[in-house]
Scaffold this motif. Sequence first.
Motif, PDB file in Angstrom:
ATOM      1  N   ASP A 193       0.803  -1.222   0.000  1.00  0.00           N
ATOM      2  CA  ASP A 193       0.000   0.000   0.000  1.00  0.00           C
ATOM      3  C   ASP A 193       0.833   1.267   0.000  1.00  0.00           C
ATOM      4  O   ASP A 193       0.409   2.274  -0.571  1.00  0.00           O
ATOM      5  N   VAL A 194       2.017   1.219   0.622  1.00  0.00           N
ATOM      6  CA  VAL A 194       2.794   2.457   0.722  1.00  0.00           C
ATOM      7  C   VAL A 194       3.669   2.694  -0.506  1.00  0.00           C
ATOM      8  O   VAL A 194       3.926   3.834  -0.886  1.00  0.00           O
ATOM      9  N   GLN A 195       4.133   1.601  -1.130  1.00  0.00           N
ATOM     10  CA  GLN A 195       4.932   1.705  -2.345  1.00  0.00           C
ATOM     11  C   GLN A 195       4.500   0.605  -3.314  1.00  0.00           C
ATOM     12  O   GLN A 195       5.260  -0.320  -3.603  1.00  0.00           O
ATOM     13  N   PRO A 196       3.281   0.675  -3.841  1.00  0.00           N
ATOM     14  CA  PRO A 196       2.755  -0.417  -4.671  1.00  0.00           C
ATOM     15  C   PRO A 196       3.563  -0.673  -5.935  1.00  0.00           C
ATOM     16  O   PRO A 196       3.503  -1.775  -6.492  1.00  0.00           O
ATOM     17  N   GLY A 197       4.338   0.312  -6.386  1.00  0.00           N
ATOM     18  CA  GLY A 197       5.182   0.094  -7.553  1.00  0.00           C
ATOM     19  C   GLY A 197       6.246  -0.955  -7.332  1.00  0.00           C
ATOM     20  O   GLY A 197       6.813  -1.475  -8.300  1.00  0.00           O
ATOM     21  N   LYS A 198       6.558  -1.273  -6.078  1.00  0.00           N
ATOM     22  CA  LYS A 198       7.508  -2.338  -5.774  1.00  0.00           C
ATOM     23  C   LYS A 198       6.872  -3.717  -5.885  1.00  0.00           C
ATOM     24  O   LYS A 198       7.566  -4.726  -5.888  1.00  0.00           O
ATOM     25  N   VAL A 199       5.541  -3.743  -5.944  1.00  0.00           N
ATOM     26  CA  VAL A 199       4.810  -5.007  -5.881  1.00  0.00           C
ATOM     27  C   VAL A 199       4.113  -5.347  -7.191  1.00  0.00           C
ATOM     28  O   VAL A 199       4.129  -6.499  -7.634  1.00  0.00           O
ATOM     29  N   TYR A 200       3.498  -4.351  -7.813  1.00  0.00           N
ATOM     30  CA  TYR A 200       2.662  -4.584  -8.992  1.00  0.00           C
ATOM     31  C   TYR A 200       3.319  -4.046 -10.258  1.00  0.00           C
ATOM     32  O   TYR A 200       4.149  -3.123 -10.204  1.00  0.00           O
ATOM     33  N   PRO A 201       2.932  -4.571 -11.416  1.00  0.00           N
ATOM     34  CA  PRO A 201       3.475  -4.063 -12.676  1.00  0.00           C
ATOM     35  C   PRO A 201       2.948  -2.655 -12.973  1.00  0.00           C
ATOM     36  O   PRO A 201       1.882  -2.251 -12.479  1.00  0.00           O
ATOM     37  N   THR A 202       3.691  -1.935 -13.773  1.00  0.00           N
ATOM     38  CA  THR A 202       3.299  -0.599 -14.198  1.00  0.00           C
ATOM     39  C   THR A 202       3.038  -0.616 -15.703  1.00  0.00           C
ATOM     40  O   THR A 202       3.865  -1.095 -16.476  1.00  0.00           O
ATOM     41  N   VAL A 203       1.876  -0.114 -16.116  1.00  0.00           N
ATOM     42  CA  VAL A 203       1.497  -0.056 -17.524  1.00  0.00           C
ATOM     43  C   VAL A 203       1.157   1.395 -17.863  1.00  0.00           C
ATOM     44  O   VAL A 203       0.308   2.006 -17.208  1.00  0.00           O
ATOM     45  N   ASP A 204       1.868   1.937 -18.859  1.00  0.00           N
ATOM     46  CA  ASP A 204       1.662   3.329 -19.270  1.00  0.00           C
ATOM     47  C   ASP A 204       1.771   4.287 -18.090  1.00  0.00           C
ATOM     48  O   ASP A 204       0.988   5.233 -17.952  1.00  0.00           O
ATOM     49  N   GLY A 205       2.732   3.999 -17.238  1.00  0.00           N
ATOM     50  CA  GLY A 205       3.001   4.881 -16.112  1.00  0.00           C
ATOM     51  C   GLY A 205       2.063   4.721 -14.936  1.00  0.00           C
ATOM     52  O   GLY A 205       2.200   5.442 -13.935  1.00  0.00           O
ATOM     53  N   LYS A 206       1.128   3.760 -14.984  1.00  0.00           N
ATOM     54  CA  LYS A 206       0.169   3.572 -13.893  1.00  0.00           C
ATOM     55  C   LYS A 206       0.373   2.200 -13.257  1.00  0.00           C
ATOM     56  O   LYS A 206       0.401   1.184 -13.944  1.00  0.00           O
ATOM     57  N   VAL A 207       0.513   2.193 -11.936  1.00  0.00           N
ATOM     58  CA  VAL A 207       0.677   0.946 -11.207  1.00  0.00           C
ATOM     59  C   VAL A 207      -0.630   0.158 -11.238  1.00  0.00           C
ATOM     60  O   VAL A 207      -1.701   0.694 -10.923  1.00  0.00           O
ATOM     61  N   GLN A 208      -0.547  -1.111 -11.617  1.00  0.00           N
ATOM     62  CA  GLN A 208      -1.724  -1.960 -11.742  1.00  0.00           C
ATOM     63  C   GLN A 208      -1.999  -2.686 -10.419  1.00  0.00           C
ATOM     64  O   GLN A 208      -1.826  -3.896 -10.288  1.00  0.00           O
ATOM     65  N   LYS A 209      -2.439  -1.947  -9.430  1.00  0.00           N
ATOM     66  CA  LYS A 209      -2.668  -2.516  -8.101  1.00  0.00           C
ATOM     67  C   LYS A 209      -3.847  -3.492  -8.131  1.00  0.00           C
ATOM     68  O   LYS A 209      -4.845  -3.255  -8.814  1.00  0.00           O
ATOM     69  N   PHE A 210      -3.708  -4.585  -7.386  1.00  0.00           N
ATOM     70  CA  PHE A 210      -4.719  -5.644  -7.321  1.00  0.00           C
ATOM     71  C   PHE A 210      -5.031  -6.175  -8.722  1.00  0.00           C
ATOM     72  O   PHE A 210      -6.198  -6.400  -9.087  1.00  0.00           O
ATOM     73  N   ASP A 211      -3.995  -6.402  -9.522  1.00  0.00           N
ATOM     74  CA  ASP A 211      -4.183  -6.740 -10.930  1.00  0.00           C
ATOM     75  C   ASP A 211      -4.711  -8.151 -11.160  1.00  0.00           C
ATOM     76  O   ASP A 211      -5.016  -8.514 -12.294  1.00  0.00           O
ATOM     77  N   ASP A 212      -4.832  -8.972 -10.103  1.00  0.00           N
ATOM     78  CA  ASP A 212      -5.360 -10.325 -10.288  1.00  0.00           C
ATOM     79  C   ASP A 212      -6.835 -10.417  -9.911  1.00  0.00           C
ATOM     80  O   ASP A 212      -7.396 -11.514  -9.873  1.00  0.00           O
ATOM     81  N   LEU A 213      -7.460  -9.276  -9.625  1.00  0.00           N
ATOM     82  CA  LEU A 213      -8.883  -9.231  -9.314  1.00  0.00           C
ATOM     83  C   LEU A 213      -9.579  -8.259 -10.263  1.00  0.00           C
ATOM     84  O   LEU A 213      -9.079  -7.153 -10.491  1.00  0.00           O
ATOM     85  N   PRO A 214     -10.722  -8.616 -10.796  1.00  0.00           N
ATOM     86  CA  PRO A 214     -11.484  -7.641 -11.574  1.00  0.00           C
ATOM     87  C   PRO A 214     -11.832  -6.431 -10.708  1.00  0.00           C
ATOM     88  O   PRO A 214     -12.095  -6.575  -9.504  1.00  0.00           O
ATOM     89  N   PRO A 215     -11.852  -5.242 -11.275  1.00  0.00           N
ATOM     90  CA  PRO A 215     -12.101  -4.018 -10.494  1.00  0.00           C
ATOM     91  C   PRO A 215     -13.328  -4.055  -9.586  1.00  0.00           C
ATOM     92  O   PRO A 215     -13.275  -3.506  -8.473  1.00  0.00           O
ATOM     93  N   PRO A 216     -14.452  -4.684  -9.986  1.00  0.00           N
ATOM     94  CA  PRO A 216     -15.608  -4.685  -9.079  1.00  0.00           C
ATOM     95  C   PRO A 216     -15.347  -5.322  -7.720  1.00  0.00           C
ATOM     96  O   PRO A 216     -16.086  -5.077  -6.765  1.00  0.00           O
TER      97      PRO A 216
END
Length: 464
Positions: A396-419
């Motif tokens: 949560d504090v540095q999500p860029g260390k955990v999740y991939p970045t696409v077009d400059g945006k960190v894809q947080k919780f990328d294994d769950l659909p947004p809903p």
Amino acid sequence: MHSQPSIAQIDWLQHPLRSFTYALGGNPHPVQLVLPPQQPLSAVAQLGKALFYDTALSASGKQSCASCHDPSNGYNPPPGRPKAGFAPLGGSEPMASVGARLSPPPGSGPVMLGGPHLTSPGFRPPPSLAYLYRQQNFSIGPENEENETITLQQLVQLGQTASHATKTAAATAQAAQNLVPQGGMFWDGRVNTLQQQADGPLFNPVEMDAGTPQRVAAIIEGQPYAKQFIQLFGPNVFTDPKQTVAEALFAIARYQIEDPSFHAFTSKYDAWLQGKARLSPQEMRGYLAFNDVKKGDCAACHLDQPTRDHLPPLFTDTQYEALGVPRNPHIPANRDPAYHDLGLCGPFRTDLKNQTQYCGMFLTPTLRNVAQRPVYFHNGIYHSLEQVLDFYNFRDVQPGKVYPTVDGKVQKFDDLPPPYHGNVDVTDPPFNRKLGEKPAMSAQDMRDIIAFLHTLNDGYTTPR
């Protein structure tokens, strides 16, 4: 499961004699643990042992229960899985991006291979089979003592309206009143007994792929232990293949219940609880950080104290959490961007598929023998405890260390659909921190916690 507070909640300044003992790595209040009995296996359990190791039951003729649940590795998946592919603890390169770039060796990814030619990949890494002998049936809510006839759907409705207390290592009793999913086996709790658990992999087409009960019964009837079947279950045991398989699964379950290796309680921590071992300074610091609400807060879910009746801790509250771990590109099923493993609400569990508040929730596993696991979490995204601690610390504090970045945006919780992102735990420490805040744990805290986690491996020998 919720008993006296750990030593992390004790003000050492108020207890100088205890403080001195703790500082030396000792336990000033040793407990006489109530351990499973040590006695010879029953005839049924001996038969179960033969079945547990029998590769002939599988379609390939090369896979048994022990193939995915290695007895020499804490009944975890076998060792030798990939250890590379992610940044080290506190590393500067984002873990997920490194993992996506470096593929594991063929056939040694996060899931096991099964099927008739051992080429069919599974969907999740197998959880450990150890320490399941006290696992409760799946339910939703606190222990149901007043109304034993309440249905699962009624419990779901109660859970939707109940308030939620923050879960911390310092207040597990308060959080125990939360109406939450708990118990059951597999990552999604879809079965309740060891007999049902053994049935799943036996007939799963991407695991042992045993085919039909008729095929399994015919193989058993031709094995050397067929005489034991007749002696134990009667001369007509082979006339009904479904009954033959049911008795075989029962025998496997009895083996897991009776054999001490499935719940050995021979770790250094067990010895420490009984006053028979001292923790090193780093292990003690790790134990304190493990319990510290402002640091790891690990004991909130991985309960580390004996029960009120002195049963040793299982290091799990057997509840379900949505943690939002990154998507694992090395699981073949994940090559389809439309595929999502949603845990309690599918795809393998179906009775809760419409209860979307549970999507993304998976069982909290035991931490016993955790240092021996080759991969971690339900999708095997991480391959070391260092990476696991990094996830908890930086999600949560540095999500860029955990999740991939696409077009400059960190894809947080990328294994769950947004809903379903709202299901992810952002309340319980250390997940209650915000973007840019200081991480809960220092690099030293994480190294100390890992040192403590190694004390949970079975096989410790008390110094003479």
